[in-house]
Design a protein around this motif. Structure first.
Motif, PDB file in Angstrom:
ATOM      1  N   ASP A 130      34.104  36.143  25.746  1.00  0.00           N
ATOM      2  CA  ASP A 130      33.188  36.228  26.895  1.00  0.00           C
ATOM      3  C   ASP A 130      33.832  35.634  28.141  1.00  0.00           C
ATOM      4  O   ASP A 130      33.631  36.132  29.254  1.00  0.00           O
ATOM      5  CB  ASP A 130      31.890  35.485  26.579  1.00  0.00           C
ATOM      6  N   ALA A 131      34.607  34.556  27.949  1.00  0.00           N
ATOM      7  CA  ALA A 131      35.261  33.909  29.090  1.00  0.00           C
ATOM      8  C   ALA A 131      36.224  34.864  29.784  1.00  0.00           C
ATOM      9  O   ALA A 131      36.308  34.894  31.018  1.00  0.00           O
ATOM     10  CB  ALA A 131      36.001  32.658  28.630  1.00  0.00           C
ATOM     11  N   GLU A 132      36.949  35.682  29.005  1.00  0.00           N
ATOM     12  CA  GLU A 132      37.882  36.640  29.605  1.00  0.00           C
ATOM     13  C   GLU A 132      37.132  37.734  30.350  1.00  0.00           C
ATOM     14  O   GLU A 132      37.565  38.172  31.423  1.00  0.00           O
ATOM     15  CB  GLU A 132      38.767  37.233  28.512  1.00  0.00           C
ATOM     16  N   GLN A 133      35.994  38.167  29.805  1.00  0.00           N
ATOM     17  CA  GLN A 133      35.211  39.175  30.505  1.00  0.00           C
ATOM     18  C   GLN A 133      34.638  38.623  31.803  1.00  0.00           C
ATOM     19  O   GLN A 133      34.644  39.299  32.840  1.00  0.00           O
ATOM     20  CB  GLN A 133      34.086  39.673  29.601  1.00  0.00           C
ATOM     21  N   TRP A 134      34.122  37.398  31.750  1.00  0.00           N
ATOM     22  CA  TRP A 134      33.631  36.769  32.975  1.00  0.00           C
ATOM     23  C   TRP A 134      34.778  36.539  33.960  1.00  0.00           C
ATOM     24  O   TRP A 134      34.587  36.610  35.175  1.00  0.00           O
ATOM     25  CB  TRP A 134      32.937  35.445  32.658  1.00  0.00           C
ATOM     26  N   GLY A 135      35.966  36.288  33.419  1.00  0.00           N
ATOM     27  CA  GLY A 135      37.128  36.060  34.278  1.00  0.00           C
ATOM     28  C   GLY A 135      37.489  37.286  35.097  1.00  0.00           C
ATOM     29  O   GLY A 135      37.775  37.184  36.296  1.00  0.00           O
ATOM     30  N   VAL A 136      37.456  38.476  34.460  1.00  0.00           N
ATOM     31  CA  VAL A 136      37.793  39.683  35.215  1.00  0.00           C
ATOM     32  C   VAL A 136      36.704  40.005  36.232  1.00  0.00           C
ATOM     33  O   VAL A 136      36.991  40.486  37.337  1.00  0.00           O
ATOM     34  CB  VAL A 136      38.039  40.869  34.260  1.00  0.00           C
ATOM     35  N   LEU A 137      35.449  39.683  35.923  1.00  0.00           N
ATOM     36  CA  LEU A 137      34.373  39.870  36.904  1.00  0.00           C
ATOM     37  C   LEU A 137      34.557  38.918  38.082  1.00  0.00           C
ATOM     38  O   LEU A 137      34.417  39.327  39.249  1.00  0.00           O
ATOM     39  CB  LEU A 137      33.013  39.659  36.250  1.00  0.00           C
ATOM     40  N   ALA A 138      34.891  37.656  37.798  1.00  0.00           N
ATOM     41  CA  ALA A 138      35.112  36.684  38.875  1.00  0.00           C
ATOM     42  C   ALA A 138      36.289  37.104  39.756  1.00  0.00           C
ATOM     43  O   ALA A 138      36.226  37.008  40.991  1.00  0.00           O
ATOM     44  CB  ALA A 138      35.364  35.300  38.274  1.00  0.00           C
ATOM     45  N   ALA A 139      37.359  37.581  39.127  1.00  0.00           N
ATOM     46  CA  ALA A 139      38.520  38.020  39.896  1.00  0.00           C
ATOM     47  C   ALA A 139      38.162  39.201  40.798  1.00  0.00           C
ATOM     48  O   ALA A 139      38.616  39.286  41.952  1.00  0.00           O
ATOM     49  CB  ALA A 139      39.652  38.400  38.951  1.00  0.00           C
ATOM     50  N   THR A 140      37.330  40.095  40.300  1.00  0.00           N
ATOM     51  CA  THR A 140      36.909  41.253  41.093  1.00  0.00           C
ATOM     52  C   THR A 140      36.071  40.827  42.289  1.00  0.00           C
ATOM     53  O   THR A 140      36.243  41.339  43.405  1.00  0.00           O
ATOM     54  CB  THR A 140      36.112  42.225  40.209  1.00  0.00           C
ATOM     55  N   LEU A 141      35.176  39.884  42.072  1.00  0.00           N
ATOM     56  CA  LEU A 141      34.348  39.385  43.179  1.00  0.00           C
ATOM     57  C   LEU A 141      35.208  38.673  44.225  1.00  0.00           C
ATOM     58  O   LEU A 141      34.955  38.786  45.428  1.00  0.00           O
ATOM     59  CB  LEU A 141      33.258  38.451  42.639  1.00  0.00           C
ATOM     60  N   LEU A 142      36.231  37.956  43.773  1.00  0.00           N
ATOM     61  CA  LEU A 142      37.151  37.296  44.709  1.00  0.00           C
ATOM     62  C   LEU A 142      37.905  38.325  45.549  1.00  0.00           C
ATOM     63  O   LEU A 142      38.135  38.113  46.742  1.00  0.00           O
ATOM     64  CB  LEU A 142      38.133  36.413  43.950  1.00  0.00           C
ATOM     65  N   LEU A 143      38.284  39.429  44.929  1.00  0.00           N
ATOM     66  CA  LEU A 143      38.941  40.493  45.684  1.00  0.00           C
ATOM     67  C   LEU A 143      38.013  41.046  46.766  1.00  0.00           C
ATOM     68  O   LEU A 143      38.443  41.306  47.895  1.00  0.00           O
ATOM     69  CB  LEU A 143      39.348  41.623  44.746  1.00  0.00           C
ATOM     70  N   GLY A 171      43.552  48.083  39.383  1.00  0.00           N
ATOM     71  CA  GLY A 171      44.054  47.420  38.187  1.00  0.00           C
ATOM     72  C   GLY A 171      42.948  46.718  37.420  1.00  0.00           C
ATOM     73  O   GLY A 171      42.928  46.724  36.178  1.00  0.00           O
ATOM     74  N   ALA A 172      42.010  46.137  38.157  1.00  0.00           N
ATOM     75  CA  ALA A 172      40.882  45.472  37.505  1.00  0.00           C
ATOM     76  C   ALA A 172      40.015  46.470  36.746  1.00  0.00           C
ATOM     77  O   ALA A 172      39.458  46.135  35.694  1.00  0.00           O
ATOM     78  CB  ALA A 172      40.036  44.729  38.547  1.00  0.00           C
ATOM     79  N   THR A 173      39.902  47.692  37.257  1.00  0.00           N
ATOM     80  CA  THR A 173      39.132  48.702  36.518  1.00  0.00           C
ATOM     81  C   THR A 173      39.806  49.021  35.184  1.00  0.00           C
ATOM     82  O   THR A 173      39.132  49.247  34.175  1.00  0.00           O
ATOM     83  CB  THR A 173      38.973  50.006  37.326  1.00  0.00           C
ATOM     84  N   ALA A 174      41.137  49.028  35.176  1.00  0.00           N
ATOM     85  CA  ALA A 174      41.857  49.288  33.922  1.00  0.00           C
ATOM     86  C   ALA A 174      41.642  48.156  32.925  1.00  0.00           C
ATOM     87  O   ALA A 174      41.398  48.389  31.734  1.00  0.00           O
ATOM     88  CB  ALA A 174      43.345  49.488  34.204  1.00  0.00           C
ATOM     89  N   VAL A 175      41.743  46.924  33.417  1.00  0.00           N
ATOM     90  CA  VAL A 175      41.546  45.764  32.535  1.00  0.00           C
ATOM     91  C   VAL A 175      40.114  45.731  32.015  1.00  0.00           C
ATOM     92  O   VAL A 175      39.873  45.503  30.820  1.00  0.00           O
ATOM     93  CB  VAL A 175      41.888  44.463  33.281  1.00  0.00           C
ATOM     94  N   ALA A 176      39.151  45.960  32.919  1.00  0.00           N
ATOM     95  CA  ALA A 176      37.747  45.942  32.502  1.00  0.00           C
ATOM     96  C   ALA A 176      37.459  47.059  31.494  1.00  0.00           C
ATOM     97  O   ALA A 176      36.711  46.859  30.534  1.00  0.00           O
ATOM     98  CB  ALA A 176      36.841  46.083  33.719  1.00  0.00           C
TER      99      ALA A 176
END
Length: 291
Positions: A130-143, A171-176
């Motif tokens: 869950d932490a990794e999923q929240w991490g990619v969401l946080a990174a996207t919001l920072l972008l 790239g974030a869409t690919a990771v997500a």
């Protein structure tokens, strides 16, 4: 693995055609100041942009198939070849002759992809926390937040900066997509609606898609297609590849790590050298909307 490679190649073909359509539409649409979402509203009045977005949607579905079965560094390097496809299509149908440098760039892309393909192995299933999923969401919001001041940069600097943001967002869409839970095959998709709505990766995918579309469209209005697209290619390939290798268990065939690295570098470098082919014709930029 073959299905994944074919899906990635199909995605690159879709993106290659859509990039031309979207570039033409963006450069013929009234420019905006700042990160103005009204630009997307205007763009959707253009048949070229709508057709490009439809192709992007098909490309995304194909890339989703690919990232669920192959390492991200393989998928993203194949997807980056969309610029080689754009260059070839332009030469065949739009009378845009290929220079010697263009032919060399296409050769480098193809050579890099051959090396990547030779080094590829099937993706192995890795539990995503869950932490990794929240991490990619946080990174996207920072972008999204970072794009606000960068959208005020004029000219080439703004095109490069927003192109880089768009690349990281793609790239974030690919990771997500890789992190989405459950079996997403058509036979099981309805059963996975609940888990998908509960997953932060789903919302990261949606936010990243909007950020990528908006920032790249503005970047195309700020400078040349090369200035906007070259950083996009680097961002959408390098960042997901690193995330896949460091966090998601991506790997090459045993003993083929150096070959994979060389192929990846060649395919990305060749694609960047072809970035100018995202433009079909020079179009005088409209006056900025100051309203």
């Amino acid at each position: 693995m073959l299905v994944g490679l074919l899906a990635a190649a199909g995605a690159a073909l879709c993106y290659g055609v859509s990039s031309v359509l979207e570039a033409v539409a963006a450069r013929r649409t009234q420019a905006v100041q700042g990160l103005d979402p009204r630009l997307l509203v205007r763009l959707f009045r253009s048949w070229a942009y709508v057709a490009g977005v439809c192709l992007d949607g098909l490309g995304f579905l194909l890339s989703l198939v690919a990232v669920r079965s192959l390492p991200l560094f393989v998928v993203q390097s194949v997807v980056a070849s969309f610029l080689a496809i754009t260059a070839i299509l332009g030469a065949l149908f739009l009378r845009m002759p290929l220079s010697r440098a263009d032919r060399l760039g296409i050769t480098v892309v193809v050579g890099g992809l051959v090396l990547v393909g030779m080094s590829a192995t099937e993706d192995r299933s890795v539990e995503v926390s869950d932490a990794e999923q929240w991490g990619v969401l946080a990174a996207t919001l920072l972008l999204a937040v970072a794009a606000i001041p960068l959208a005020r940069l004029p000219g080439a600097a703004g095109a490069r900066a927003l192109g880089a943001v768009a690349g990281l967002a793609f790239g974030a869409t690919a990771v997500a997509s890789r992190m989405l839970p459950g079996d997403l095959s058509p036979d099981h998709l309805l059963d996975e609606v609940g888990p998908l709505l509960e997953s932060p990766a789903t919302y990261a995918l949606a936010v990243a898609g909007v950020v990528a579309m908006l920032t790249y469209s503005i970047a195309l209005q700020r400078g040349s297609v090369t200035e906007a697209t070259a950083p996009l290619v680097v961002g959408e390939t390098v960042a997901p590849a690193l995330v896949g290798l460091l966090l998601l268990g991506d790997q090459t065939r045993p003993g083929w790590g150096a070959v994979a690295c060389l192929g990846f570098v060649l395919s990305v470098a060749g694609a960047v050298s072809l970035a100018r082919h995202g433009e079909v014709e020079p179009v005088e930029a409209p006056h900025a909307d100051v309203a």
